[in-house]
Design a protein around this motif. Structure first.
Motif, mmCIF file in Angstrom:
data_model
loop_
_atom_site.group_PDB
_atom_site.id
_atom_site.type_symbol
_atom_site.label_atom_id
_atom_site.label_comp_id
_atom_site.label_asym_id
_atom_site.label_seq_id
_atom_site.Cartn_x
_atom_site.Cartn_y
_atom_site.Cartn_z
ATOM 1 N N ALA A 1 0.836 -1.193 0.000
ATOM 2 C CA ALA A 1 0.000 0.000 0.000
ATOM 3 C C ALA A 1 0.875 1.248 0.000
ATOM 4 C CB ALA A 1 -0.912 -0.010 1.230
ATOM 5 N N ALA A 2 0.238 2.408 -0.166
ATOM 6 C CA ALA A 2 0.984 3.668 -0.280
ATOM 7 C C ALA A 2 1.795 3.963 0.978
ATOM 8 C CB ALA A 2 0.013 4.806 -0.575
ATOM 9 N N ASP A 3 1.330 3.506 2.142
ATOM 10 C CA ASP A 3 2.037 3.762 3.400
ATOM 11 C C ASP A 3 2.897 2.579 3.819
ATOM 12 O OD1 ASP A 3 -0.016 2.002 3.980
ATOM 13 O OD2 ASP A 3 -0.619 3.003 5.836
ATOM 14 N N PHE A 4 3.389 1.803 2.849
ATOM 15 C CA PHE A 4 4.051 0.537 3.164
ATOM 16 C C PHE A 4 5.220 0.692 4.126
ATOM 17 C CE2 PHE A 4 7.560 -2.388 2.519
ATOM 18 C CZ PHE A 4 6.938 -3.585 2.878
ATOM 19 N N PHE A 5 6.123 1.625 3.898
ATOM 20 C CA PHE A 5 7.341 1.702 4.720
ATOM 21 C C PHE A 5 7.006 1.933 6.191
ATOM 22 C CE2 PHE A 5 8.950 3.079 0.477
ATOM 23 C CZ PHE A 5 9.847 2.053 0.286
ATOM 24 N N GLU A 6 6.073 2.822 6.458
ATOM 25 C CA GLU A 6 5.681 3.089 7.841
ATOM 26 C C GLU A 6 4.957 1.882 8.440
ATOM 27 O OE1 GLU A 6 2.756 6.303 9.943
ATOM 28 O OE2 GLU A 6 4.252 7.085 8.539
ATOM 29 N N LYS A 7 4.080 1.289 7.649
ATOM 30 C CA LYS A 7 3.357 0.102 8.125
ATOM 31 C C LYS A 7 4.328 -1.034 8.434
ATOM 32 C CE LYS A 7 -0.337 -1.016 5.836
ATOM 33 N NZ LYS A 7 -1.208 -1.571 4.758
ATOM 34 N N ALA A 8 5.312 -1.243 7.545
ATOM 35 C CA ALA A 8 6.285 -2.316 7.762
ATOM 36 C C ALA A 8 7.065 -2.103 9.051
ATOM 37 C CB ALA A 8 7.237 -2.397 6.578
ATOM 38 N N ALA A 9 7.494 -0.865 9.300
ATOM 39 C CA ALA A 9 8.235 -0.581 10.527
ATOM 40 C C ALA A 9 7.400 -0.918 11.759
ATOM 41 C CB ALA A 9 8.654 0.889 10.550
ATOM 42 N N ASN A 10 6.099 -0.621 11.710
ATOM 43 C CA ASN A 10 5.238 -0.899 12.846
ATOM 44 C C ASN A 10 5.036 -2.393 13.059
ATOM 45 O OD1 ASN A 10 4.806 1.790 13.523
ATOM 46 N ND2 ASN A 10 3.042 2.001 12.172
#
Length: 409
Positions: free
Chosen positions: A394-403
């Protein structure tokens, strides 16, 4: 071990391992060909090779070595995994590797199905779509190493394989596993491109392939495989990892460029170019220090627009530019892990493979899914990773992955 899998890159192998683990199989992803036997409890082993963009004869040699190891583990069935966008060239590796594996296993027919509806990849009338666009109109025609200019997987496979290429159409697939199995039995020897538009199609194809020695395709077709071995779906356990997160993106896909743009608006981000790397303008130590000093989830990226990529390739050569960037990302990853980074997020198959190889990670435990096709991975007690194919997430992948890597919902 019950199911032996060979992936042609590291992100796709994670995708496959994720699907099998969610289906209830005790799955381990190996980075390269192991030197020791698998643990007794492993039901599905996924060997990650960095073979997608190398010479076909090299890819065949590596894949056959991986097959030998998997056969030694007692596997009952084998899976050759490639990208759901069929990343290759007319002279590429998918056909030769599939031919070689089929010959080694003495089987005269295989399935070819890159479909992954959960990520928008479907096959209809033998043509591969990305959402509502033909593959050749999806942005993949601009891929710097494997431009996909023809959506007809039958033609693409026929250009690469020495075996005949047939087709099992959607109306047969919609009739269920029994109809698919009968069509496979009645089809002439060779590779059969199988249509699939829904997850239930992939489950039916997997069930129909119960007795095939070799399956080839994207990870989606693995949806129907765990049940063949008596496994059932379940939650994948995960303990989050605190500490510094670092994201790196070498993919030029449309999806990744959108992810980079969104992430850069909320977190520190720094672009690198092949020119700067090759000329020595970038100091690796300075870049690593910068990453470790940032708040949030800092991102290092080289994800340029297609016109910029074409200019770089014309001036520097595609292999030279790609190798320089991959090496820089890999060395930077090794540096930041040495400085205490505990969460590494990468985008792009070649970038991810280079990073995993440079970190000398032997195997990866599969954690929960971050986005369709992208699981959390644990390399060792102090290091977790997310390896994303270029077009996934998704568009927010990097932040989501870190979480998710940290254990947050």
């Amino acid at each position: 071990m019950l199911l032996g899998c060979i992936g042609d890159d590291f992100t796709g192998s994670s995708d496959l391992a994720n699907t099998l683990a969610k289906g209830g199989m005790r799955t381990v992803q190996y980075t390269g060909i192991p030197h020791a036997p698998a643990a007794q409890e492993v039901q599905a082993g996924v060997i990650s090779l960095k073979s997608r963009s190398i010479a076909p004869e090299q890819a065949v040699t590596l894949s056959l070595r991986a097959l030998d190891w998997l056969r030694q583990q007692g596997c009952q069935q084998f899976f050759f995994k490639y990208c759901s966008t069929f990343d290759s060239t007319p002279q590429g590796n998918i056909g030769p590797v599939a031919d070689a594996l089929a010959a080694a296993l003495e089987t005269d027919r295989t399935i070819v199905c890159p479909a992954f509806p959960g990520a928008g990849r479907t096959v209809f009338q033998g043509h591969l779509f990305v959402h509502d666009r033909l593959l050749s109109e999806s942005g993949m025609q601009n891929h710097p190493l494997t431009p996909m200019t023809d959506p007809d997987i039958r033609r693409w496979m026929a250009a690469q394989s020495a075996r005949p290429v047939g087709h099992i159409a959607a109306e047969t697939v919609f009739a269920g596993a029994g109809a698919i199995r009968a069509a496979l039995h009645d089809a002439p020897a060779g590779h059969q491109v199988v249509d699939a538009l829904r997850d239930e199609d992939l489950v039916a194809i997997g069930r129909a392939a119960r007795d095939l020695p070799l399956i080839t395709g994207g990870s989606g077709i693995a949806l129907g495989l765990p049940e063949n071995f008596g496994c059932t779906s379940g939650d994948v356990p995960w303990n989050g990892q605190a500490g510094q997160a670092v994201a790196m993106s070498g993919s030029c896909s449309r999806a990744t460029r959108e992810q980079v743009a969104q992430h850069a608006a909320r977190h520190p981000a720094r672009e690198i170019t092949a020119d700067a790397v090759i000329s020595g303008q970038l100091a690796l130590g300075e870049v690593a220090n910068w990453l470790m000093q940032q708040e949030g989830v800092p991102l290092l990226y080289s994800s340029a627009d297609p016109d910029v990529v074409r200019d770089i390739q014309t001036r520097l050569g595609s292999q030279t530019a790609s190798a320089a960037l991959e090496n820089f990302f890999a060395e930077t990853a090794r540096a930041v892990v040495g400085m205490g980074a505990t969460r590494i997020i990468t985008a792009g198959g070649e970038t991810s493979g280079a990073v995993v190889e440079r970190l000398a990670l032997s195997q990866l435990a599969i954690g929960p899914e971050i986005d369709p096709g992208v699981p959390a991975l644990r390399a060792h007690p102090n290091l977790v990773l997310a390896l994303k194919s270029g077009n996934f997430g998704a568009a927010d992948f990097f932040e989501k992955a870190a979480n998710v890597l940290e254990g947050k919902s």
